[in-house]
Design an enzyme around this catalytic site. Structure first.
Site, PDB file in Angstrom:
ATOM      1  N   GLU A 108     -77.293  48.594 140.494  1.00  0.00           N
ATOM      2  CA  GLU A 108     -77.157  49.931 141.073  1.00  0.00           C
ATOM      3  C   GLU A 108     -78.439  50.725 140.937  1.00  0.00           C
ATOM      4  OE1 GLU A 108     -72.791  50.644 139.083  1.00  0.00           O
ATOM      5  OE2 GLU A 108     -74.284  52.200 139.026  1.00  0.00           O
ATOM      6  N   CYS A 121     -82.998  56.843 139.865  1.00  0.00           N
ATOM      7  CA  CYS A 121     -82.478  56.297 138.612  1.00  0.00           C
ATOM      8  C   CYS A 121     -82.337  54.791 138.802  1.00  0.00           C
ATOM      9  CB  CYS A 121     -81.131  56.943 138.322  1.00  0.00           C
ATOM     10  SG  CYS A 121     -80.342  56.334 136.838  1.00  0.00           S
ATOM     11  N   CYS A 128     -75.268  45.333 130.463  1.00  0.00           N
ATOM     12  CA  CYS A 128     -75.962  45.822 129.265  1.00  0.00           C
ATOM     13  C   CYS A 128     -75.278  45.234 128.052  1.00  0.00           C
ATOM     14  CB  CYS A 128     -75.908  47.350 129.199  1.00  0.00           C
ATOM     15  SG  CYS A 128     -76.852  48.047 127.819  1.00  0.00           S
ATOM     16  N   CYS A 132     -71.951  50.451 124.164  1.00  0.00           N
ATOM     17  CA  CYS A 132     -71.554  51.838 123.869  1.00  0.00           C
ATOM     18  C   CYS A 132     -70.208  52.109 124.549  1.00  0.00           C
ATOM     19  CB  CYS A 132     -72.614  52.823 124.361  1.00  0.00           C
ATOM     20  SG  CYS A 132     -74.257  52.491 123.681  1.00  0.00           S
ATOM     21  N   CYS A 135     -69.631  54.172 127.954  1.00  0.00           N
ATOM     22  CA  CYS A 135     -70.477  53.846 129.109  1.00  0.00           C
ATOM     23  C   CYS A 135     -69.852  52.690 129.890  1.00  0.00           C
ATOM     24  CB  CYS A 135     -71.872  53.473 128.608  1.00  0.00           C
ATOM     25  SG  CYS A 135     -72.947  52.816 129.888  1.00  0.00           S
ATOM     26  N   GLY A 178     -78.379  48.979 131.909  1.00  0.00           N
ATOM     27  CA  GLY A 178     -79.232  48.200 131.021  1.00  0.00           C
ATOM     28  C   GLY A 178     -79.987  48.986 129.969  1.00  0.00           C
ATOM     29  N   GLU A 179     -80.475  48.258 128.966  1.00  0.00           N
ATOM     30  CA  GLU A 179     -81.301  48.826 127.914  1.00  0.00           C
ATOM     31  C   GLU A 179     -82.748  48.395 128.190  1.00  0.00           C
ATOM     32  OE1 GLU A 179     -81.467  50.997 125.497  1.00  0.00           O
ATOM     33  OE2 GLU A 179     -83.462  50.249 125.051  1.00  0.00           O
ATOM     34  N   SER A 212     -85.488  55.482 129.020  1.00  0.00           N
ATOM     35  CA  SER A 212     -84.384  55.943 128.168  1.00  0.00           C
ATOM     36  C   SER A 212     -83.851  54.784 127.345  1.00  0.00           C
ATOM     37  CB  SER A 212     -83.283  56.514 129.069  1.00  0.00           C
ATOM     38  OG  SER A 212     -82.186  56.951 128.288  1.00  0.00           O
ATOM     39  N   SER A 235     -81.208  58.123 123.439  1.00  0.00           N
ATOM     40  CA  SER A 235     -79.780  58.442 123.535  1.00  0.00           C
ATOM     41  C   SER A 235     -79.205  58.544 122.133  1.00  0.00           C
ATOM     42  CB  SER A 235     -79.070  57.344 124.331  1.00  0.00           C
ATOM     43  OG  SER A 235     -79.598  57.316 125.642  1.00  0.00           O
ATOM     44  N   LEU A 236     -79.178  59.754 121.588  1.00  0.00           N
ATOM     45  CA  LEU A 236     -78.759  59.920 120.195  1.00  0.00           C
ATOM     46  C   LEU A 236     -77.241  60.101 120.095  1.00  0.00           C
ATOM     47  CD1 LEU A 236     -80.413  59.945 117.559  1.00  0.00           C
ATOM     48  CD2 LEU A 236     -80.169  62.431 117.557  1.00  0.00           C
ATOM     49  N   ASN A 314     -69.181  61.920 131.612  1.00  0.00           N
ATOM     50  CA  ASN A 314     -68.577  61.528 132.873  1.00  0.00           C
ATOM     51  C   ASN A 314     -67.559  60.445 132.524  1.00  0.00           C
ATOM     52  OD1 ASN A 314     -68.059  61.086 135.541  1.00  0.00           O
ATOM     53  ND2 ASN A 314     -70.095  60.324 136.058  1.00  0.00           N
ATOM     54  N   CYS A 357     -73.988  55.270 135.282  1.00  0.00           N
ATOM     55  CA  CYS A 357     -74.024  54.112 134.434  1.00  0.00           C
ATOM     56  C   CYS A 357     -73.012  53.031 134.746  1.00  0.00           C
ATOM     57  CB  CYS A 357     -73.858  54.560 133.001  1.00  0.00           C
ATOM     58  SG  CYS A 357     -75.024  55.819 132.644  1.00  0.00           S
TER      59      CYS A 357
END
Ligand code: SAH
Length: 365
Positions: A108, A121, A128, A132, A135, A178-179, A212, A235-236, A314, A357
């Site tokens: 995407e 984006c 990923c 998390c 997500c 993804g990371e 990110s 991303s904390l 979201n 995401c």
């Protein structure tokens, strides 16, 4: 609170696409062209088409000898992605594209048009492995790393789109699937092609490119040593290790303190403010004491070299979690600012097309 942590760094069966122009160094491009009997100046000529005119269709490269165009296409421009679906929203200002890659995996990217800029984006992996729980991408696991060219070509497509609208792509954020720092080498190579001036790259300003990350501390330090000045976003999502281990499971390996230390190193080396991403989730991480702790820890670790981006959650399909009420969000912002840290709420463009995401890919699956 605790749940089994399943993190994936390497995809099970990577099926990388064939080599593409954007996977090759200049010397490698010259070598491939040499095998076709073409002189080396053709490499720069093709680069001007690709990065300067956003073209990957050699049949439109009219300054290439006609007889060579099909061979160049075969050797250097395999079809990387086929458009599967496009969704528009915000009166056409936001478009989300779903692509099918050569091996059937889904990808995407989202293009957001603002009065003063256009932001793309992009994804760095198909799926990923960071798991998390809030997500959509995290739920499906990691399919595979994207190749450098699969990352770069997302940018070329969007740049071509903006060009056709008489405008320009100005910003790129690695906030899709993804990371990025788990696909380090390919992401760095893609970033270099995004920021290099034409004809080596698209010439997008480094400060307008945001990487990110969930907070892979050693990779953040490595990125700092690349001596680039792209924007780092971390991303904390909470300032305390106990909750963070459930929201961002990789926290069991790199604690909040280690992540903030690495972020400080990045800020010092790059001279850039670090962005802290914080998805505000009702009754999970939106408490007063967490706002105070967040402001204090960030101020202690990064001083004025930090900015907090609050993202109203979201909700993913079937999720029991929700965004915080407006009053809670306002109080959270006020408390972070009271610690001397700048804090703003991210606008939620594209929410109704599931532009957060991996949600579109999740629907497709
Ligand atoms: N893996 C990287 C980049 C991808 S996600 C990272 O974690 O930073 C980009 C941002 O969107 C991250 O801050 C991520 O935590 C956030 N995000 C993911 N799912 C979300 C959701 N459902 N609502 C709001 N933000 C979300």
């Amino acid at each position: 609170m605790s749940q089994p942590v399943k993190l994936q760094f390497t995809p099970a069966r990577p099926k990388m696409p064939p080599k593409h122009f954007a996977d090759l160094t200049r010397d490698e491009r010259i070598a491939v062209l040499g095998e076709l009997g073409l002189p080396k100046f053709r490499a720069d000529q093709i680069a001007r088409h690709y990065y300067g005119r956003f073209e990957a269709d050699t049949s439109t490269m009219s300054d290439l000898p006609e007889a060579a165009r099909a061979q160049v296409a075969e050797k250097m421009f395999p079809v990387l992605m086929d458009p599967l679906r496009q969704h528009q929203t915000d009166d056409g200002e936001t478009s989300k594209s779903l692509w099918r890659l050569h091996d059937g995996t889904l990808l995407e990217s989202v293009l957001m048009r603002y009065p003063d800029r256009a932001t793309l984006c992009i994804s760095s992996q198909a799926g990923c492995g960071m798991n998390c729980p809030f997500c959509a991408t995290g739920q499906a696991g990691l399919d595979r790393n994207l190749s450098t060219s699969e990352i770069v070509d997302q940018v070329r497509n969007a740049a071509a789109q903006m060009h056709s609208e008489g405008s320009r792509l100005s910003n790129v954020v690695f906030m899709g699937m993804g990371e990025p720092l788990a696909n380090y080498k390919r992401v760095i190579s893609a970033v270099r092609q995004i920021v290099a001036p034409s004809p080596e790259g698209f010439g997008i300003s480094q400060r307008n490119v945001t990487v990110s990350t969930v907070g892979l501390a050693p990779a953040i330090r490595k990125l700092a040593d690349e001596d680039m000045s792209v924007t780092l976003a971390v991303s904390l999502h909470t300032p305390d290790d106990e909750l963070r281990e459930t929201l961002v499971p990789i926290n069991t390996r790199y604690s909040v303190e280690e992540v903030l230390d690495a972020a400080r190193y990045y800020a010092d080396r790059s001279g850039r403010r670090v962005s802290i991403e914080y998805a505000l989730i009702r009754d999970i991480n939106d408490h007063d004491f967490r706002a105070d702790m967040l402001g204090k820890k960030l101020h202690d670790a990064l001083g004025s070299k930090v900015h907090v981006n609050l993202i109203p959650l979201n909700p993913t399909p079937g999720s029991k979690w929700d965004a915080s009420p407006k009053a809670r969000q306002d109080e959270f912002v006020r408390r972070v600012r009271a610690q001397g840290v700048t804090c703003t709420v991210r606008d939620t463009k594209g929410q109704e097309i599931a532009a957060a995401c991996g949600q579109l890919a999740a629907e497709e699956r």
